[in-house]
Write an enzyme that holds these catalytic residues in place. Structure first.
Site, PDB file in Angstrom:
ATOM      1  N   ILE A 276       4.666   0.770   3.927  1.00  0.00           N
ATOM      2  CA  ILE A 276       3.878   0.316   2.778  1.00  0.00           C
ATOM      3  C   ILE A 276       2.823  -0.707   3.199  1.00  0.00           C
ATOM      4  O   ILE A 276       2.324  -1.466   2.366  1.00  0.00           O
ATOM      5  CB  ILE A 276       4.771  -0.250   1.655  1.00  0.00           C
ATOM      6  CG1 ILE A 276       5.763  -1.287   2.192  1.00  0.00           C
ATOM      7  CG2 ILE A 276       5.491   0.881   0.935  1.00  0.00           C
ATOM      8  CD1 ILE A 276       6.601  -1.944   1.109  1.00  0.00           C
ATOM      9  N   GLY A 277       2.476  -0.712   4.481  1.00  0.00           N
ATOM     10  CA  GLY A 277       1.329  -1.481   4.952  1.00  0.00           C
ATOM     11  C   GLY A 277       1.418  -2.977   4.746  1.00  0.00           C
ATOM     12  O   GLY A 277       0.387  -3.630   4.572  1.00  0.00           O
TER      13      GLY A 277
ATOM     14  N   LYS B 154       0.866  -1.192   0.000  1.00  0.00           N
ATOM     15  CA  LYS B 154       0.000   0.000   0.000  1.00  0.00           C
ATOM     16  C   LYS B 154       0.897   1.234   0.000  1.00  0.00           C
ATOM     17  O   LYS B 154       1.737   1.395   0.888  1.00  0.00           O
ATOM     18  CB  LYS B 154      -0.899   0.019   1.237  1.00  0.00           C
ATOM     19  CG  LYS B 154      -1.740   1.285   1.367  1.00  0.00           C
ATOM     20  CD  LYS B 154      -2.510   1.309   2.680  1.00  0.00           C
ATOM     21  CE  LYS B 154      -1.604   1.485   3.870  1.00  0.00           C
ATOM     22  NZ  LYS B 154      -0.938   2.832   3.903  1.00  0.00           N
TER      23      LYS B 154
ATOM     24  N   GLY C 216       2.094  -5.600   6.746  1.00  0.00           N
ATOM     25  CA  GLY C 216       1.360  -6.409   7.716  1.00  0.00           C
ATOM     26  C   GLY C 216      -0.137  -6.243   7.586  1.00  0.00           C
ATOM     27  O   GLY C 216      -0.899  -7.216   7.688  1.00  0.00           O
ATOM     28  N   SER C 217      -0.585  -5.011   7.348  1.00  0.00           N
ATOM     29  CA  SER C 217      -2.020  -4.766   7.175  1.00  0.00           C
ATOM     30  C   SER C 217      -2.547  -5.446   5.920  1.00  0.00           C
ATOM     31  O   SER C 217      -3.646  -6.012   5.916  1.00  0.00           O
ATOM     32  CB  SER C 217      -2.283  -3.260   7.090  1.00  0.00           C
ATOM     33  OG  SER C 217      -1.934  -2.611   8.294  1.00  0.00           O
ATOM     34  N   SER C 218      -1.765  -5.401   4.847  1.00  0.00           N
ATOM     35  CA  SER C 218      -2.185  -6.050   3.609  1.00  0.00           C
ATOM     36  C   SER C 218      -2.215  -7.566   3.775  1.00  0.00           C
ATOM     37  O   SER C 218      -3.103  -8.243   3.239  1.00  0.00           O
ATOM     38  CB  SER C 218      -1.251  -5.642   2.467  1.00  0.00           C
ATOM     39  OG  SER C 218      -1.782  -6.017   1.215  1.00  0.00           O
TER      40      SER C 218
ATOM     41  N   ASP D 129      -5.107   0.416   9.034  1.00  0.00           N
ATOM     42  CA  ASP D 129      -4.842   0.313   7.603  1.00  0.00           C
ATOM     43  C   ASP D 129      -5.443  -0.933   6.966  1.00  0.00           C
ATOM     44  O   ASP D 129      -5.358  -1.090   5.744  1.00  0.00           O
ATOM     45  CB  ASP D 129      -3.329   0.299   7.346  1.00  0.00           C
ATOM     46  CG  ASP D 129      -2.717   1.688   7.359  1.00  0.00           C
ATOM     47  OD1 ASP D 129      -3.475   2.672   7.432  1.00  0.00           O
ATOM     48  OD2 ASP D 129      -1.481   1.787   7.305  1.00  0.00           O
TER      49      ASP D 129
END
EC number: 2.7.1.148
Length: 289
Positions: free
Chosen positions: A101-102, A11, A104-106, A138
């Site tokens: 760049i997110g 991200k 873990g969230s992705s 996120d």
């Protein structure tokens, strides 16, 4: 037993405006986010005992399996969908960690998409989004990875923007940057606003209009992140001197920096030169959508 696979794309915050620090300590923000071709990969073996294995070039940096956001996502999903089918996950970790760049969230969002699939739950199901919000601010925007505007602490999402593809190079200098350290350096007090231009959507989704918009709207976390990790400044300077590069910016709270070019060939050329000069860095040409 089914074996399902999902991409977990990086991200990228094309813009990031920090509006204020709320009395509860969280920060209200506004950001245009897009998603890259560079990604992690999440695999689910359905109906196996819940578990997680982590592999890939960034596996060691991802930390203990028990702390991974994928397992937190599965736990949240099970709370919101009693009796849900679960399974065993494998995460192939390719993206750098603590990189803005997110990743873990992705990863968590990809796991939720897979769980929704095996339980016949639609992506717009309120239970899925409630589980995503529990895991992290996120995660909701990563459930359906398309360019959007995110606001609040990340819970308010626009419809997909339909931006023209943006050709980019992602560069991470392998310096982890804890988000909390960056916000601490930003130094807002509870209830304090951060001065700056109002955050707006692009007037048009065409590439030229988006580029003009991005020139005017930056990332408020760049200065504090460069204080925390001065290497970010060197990455930006190296990319800015490349003749094909049209814009250089940090994503999120860093340390990943992206450079935009006119086409995919130019992005690949820049990536090759940067990787040759700094073989220890993570460098990827990509397309942002």
């Amino acid at each position: 037993m089914q074996r399902l696979v999902a991409r977990a794309p990086a991200k990228v915050n094309l813009t990031l405006r920090i509006l204020r620090r709320r009395p509860d300590g969280f920060h209200d923000l506004a950001s245009i986010v897009a998603f890259a071709g560079a990604c992690d990969v999440v695999t689910l073996e359905s109906d196996a005992p819940l578990g997680l294995a982590v592999a890939g070039p960034s596996a060691a940096a991802a930390g203990p399996d028990a702390d991974n956001l994928i397992l937190r996502a599965a736990d949240a999903f099970a709370r919101h969908v009693p009796g849900a089918r679960l399974g065993r996950f494998t995460l192939t970790k390719r993206l750098p960690v603590a990189a803005g760049i997110g990743g873990g969230s992705s990863d968590a969002a990809a796991a939720l998409r897979l769980l929704a699939q095996i339980n016949d739950i639609a992506l717009d199901d309120p239970r899925l989004h409630a589980a995503a919000r529990e895991v992290g601010a996120d995660v909701p925007v990563c459930l359906d990875p398309q360019a959007r505007i995110m606001e609040g602490i990340g819970e308010r999402l626009s419809e997909p923007l339909g931006l023209a593809p943006l050709f980019a190079v992602l560069v991470n200098c392998r310096v982890p940057v804890p988000t909390a350290d960056v916000f601490r350096t930003l130094g807002l007090r509870a209830g304090e606003d951060l001065a700056g231009l109002p955050h707006e959507a692009p007037m048009s989704t065409g590439r030229a209009a988006v580029m003009r918009h991005l020139v005017l709207h930056g990332n408020d976390l760049e200065p504090p992140a460069e204080t925390v990790a001065p290497e970010i400044t060197r990455v930006k300077a190296m990319l800015a001197q490349e003749p094909e590069v049209r814009l250089v910016r940090m994503s999120g709270s860093g340390a990943t920096v992206f450079a935009l070019t006119d086409d995919c060939r130019a992005a690949a050329q820049v990536a090759r030169r940067v990787a040759a000069a700094e073989p220890g860095w993570w460098v990827r040409p990509t397309v942002l959508r």
